[in-house]
Design a protein around this motif. Structure first.
Motif, PDB file in Angstrom:
ATOM      1  N   UNK A 161      -1.940   1.588  -4.448  1.00 38.23           N
ATOM      2  CA  UNK A 161      -2.064   0.518  -4.170  1.00 38.23           C
ATOM      3  C   UNK A 161      -2.723   0.739  -2.402  1.00 38.23           C
ATOM      4  N   UNK A 162      -3.460  -0.632  -2.114  1.00 34.44           N
ATOM      5  CA  UNK A 162      -4.096  -0.284  -1.189  1.00 34.44           C
ATOM      6  C   UNK A 162      -3.049  -1.230   0.580  1.00 34.44           C
ATOM      7  N   UNK A 163      -2.419  -1.387  -0.548  1.00 35.78           N
ATOM      8  CA  UNK A 163      -0.762  -2.164   0.638  1.00 35.78           C
ATOM      9  C   UNK A 163      -0.087  -0.933   0.817  1.00 35.78           C
ATOM     10  N   UNK A 164       0.108  -0.308   1.798  1.00 33.13           N
ATOM     11  CA  UNK A 164       0.936   0.627   1.417  1.00 33.13           C
ATOM     12  C   UNK A 164       2.612   0.298   1.344  1.00 33.13           C
ATOM     13  N   UNK A 165       3.288  -0.761   2.288  1.00 34.39           N
ATOM     14  CA  UNK A 165       3.942  -1.281   1.427  1.00 34.39           C
ATOM     15  C   UNK A 165       4.848  -0.722  -0.118  1.00 34.39           C
ATOM     16  N   UNK A 166       3.880  -2.072  -0.765  1.00 35.50           N
ATOM     17  CA  UNK A 166       4.147  -1.762  -1.803  1.00 35.50           C
ATOM     18  C   UNK A 166       3.793  -0.886  -2.914  1.00 35.50           C
ATOM     19  N   UNK A 167       2.647   0.066  -2.435  1.00 36.08           N
ATOM     20  CA  UNK A 167       2.476   1.435  -2.978  1.00 36.08           C
ATOM     21  C   UNK A 167       4.021   2.245  -2.781  1.00 36.08           C
ATOM     22  N   UNK A 168       4.789   2.641  -1.371  1.00 38.27           N
ATOM     23  CA  UNK A 168       6.015   2.950  -1.642  1.00 38.27           C
ATOM     24  C   UNK A 168       6.738   2.625  -2.479  1.00 38.27           C
ATOM     25  N   UNK A 169       7.091   1.055  -2.648  1.00 38.40           N
ATOM     26  CA  UNK A 169       7.992   0.948  -3.423  1.00 38.40           C
ATOM     27  C   UNK A 169       7.244   0.017  -4.903  1.00 38.40           C
ATOM     28  N   UNK A 170       5.723   0.793  -5.693  1.00 41.08           N
ATOM     29  CA  UNK A 170       6.283   0.699  -7.082  1.00 41.08           C
ATOM     30  C   UNK A 170       6.123   2.097  -7.544  1.00 41.08           C
TER      31      UNK A 170
END
Length: 290
Positions: A139-148
């Motif tokens: 994911x381009x957004x690192x916060x959402x990438x870690x969450x997913x």
């Protein structure tokens, strides 16, 4: 802002599913009005795939799609933070014994999982029962990438393969006894795609299902997740293993895949992922419909 949205999602997971579903439906109705570009994409897709419907029928179907899409966004909070006990009550898996029989016999398993909006709940249901593999797009957004990433690894020993990883990684995973949760029905552009019909319209389609099944000696098992009304939860249906697949004709195999997905979509048309530009890549000389 990303962390604030994550905090809101975390709070939402405490709500009963019936309340969360109502909030998600309301959010989807707002999306339909405000997200005009996505509304346009959905209506174009429905016009191409359901020419037998009139404009009002397609608009009603589009509204139903946005409502269930809104649900899938908010109900992701459950998949990220709800306890395994709660999710086990909400996500029912029908036909899992078929996969267990194949795996017990040492057969690699390739799960054909079309883009229905409940597929993440289906992934959680499978992960709670099997150590599996899936392909992950960063994911381009690192916060959402870690969450997913965290959400997909919550249960068991899950293997996440980068979309850029070699085919060999997927084959090794299946041969090691991990079912591969495989989503082959998006338009990834002209490269590595062939044009085969989907709802009677030529669609750029990656023929990976046939090729992976051939290279891994895998059995294809279809899997569809249905979001149920209100607070009833989700049903993941693991279908009968495909016979006589793959063949030596990759195009014929890919046609068969799209025909099966089309038939599945017709059983719950509002829940297919219509916001994707499925027909953006066109054969030479054809205009883009969007």
């Amino acid at each position: 802002m990303s962390r604030l949205l994550v905090a809101v999602l975390w709070l939402l997971h405490f709500l009963p599913l019936s309340v969360l579903a109502a909030c998600g439906s309301a959010l989807g109705s707002a999306f339909f009005v405000l997200a005009r570009r996505r509304q346009h994409i959905v209506l174009v897709n429905l016009g191409l795939c359901f020419p037998e419907l009139d404009d009002e029928q397609r608009r009603l179907l589009a509204k139903a799609h946005f409502r269930v899409l809104g649900r899938s966004v908010l109900e992701r909070s459950l998949l990220l933070w709800a306890s395994q006990e709660r999710l086990s009550r909400l996500i029912r898996v029908e036909g899992e014994e078929r996969m267990r029989t194949l795996l017990a016999a040492g057969r690699p398993v390739l799960m054909l999982t079309p883009h229905f909006v409940g597929l993440d709940a289906g992934g959680a249901g499978i992960a709670m029962r099997f150590d599996s593999a899936s392909i992950y797009a960063e994911q381009s957004n690192p916060v959402f990438d870690r969450l997913l990433l965290r959400g997909r690894r919550r249960f068991g020993d899950q293997l996440l393969l980068s979309r850029d990883a070699s085919v060999r990684a997927s084959i090794r995973a299946m041969k090691a006894g991990r079912p591969l949760y495989y989503l082959p029905d998006m338009d990834f552009g002209r490269k590595d795609s062939i044009f085969v019909p989907f709802f009677g319209v030529l669609a750029a389609t990656v023929p990976g299902l046939s090729r992976l099944a051939h290279l891994a000696g895998a059995t294809v098992v279809p899997c569809v997740t249905r979001i149920l009304p209100g607070g009833e939860g989700y049903v993941v249906t693991v279908g009968e293993p495909w016979q006589d697949f793959p063949t030596d004709d990759v195009e014929a195999d890919t046609r068969r895949m799209n025909a099966w997905i089309e038939a599945a979509v017709r059983t719950l048309p509002e829940q297919y992922y219509w916001v994707h530009r499925r027909f953006k890549t066109r054969p030479a000389g054809e205009p883009r419909p969007y």
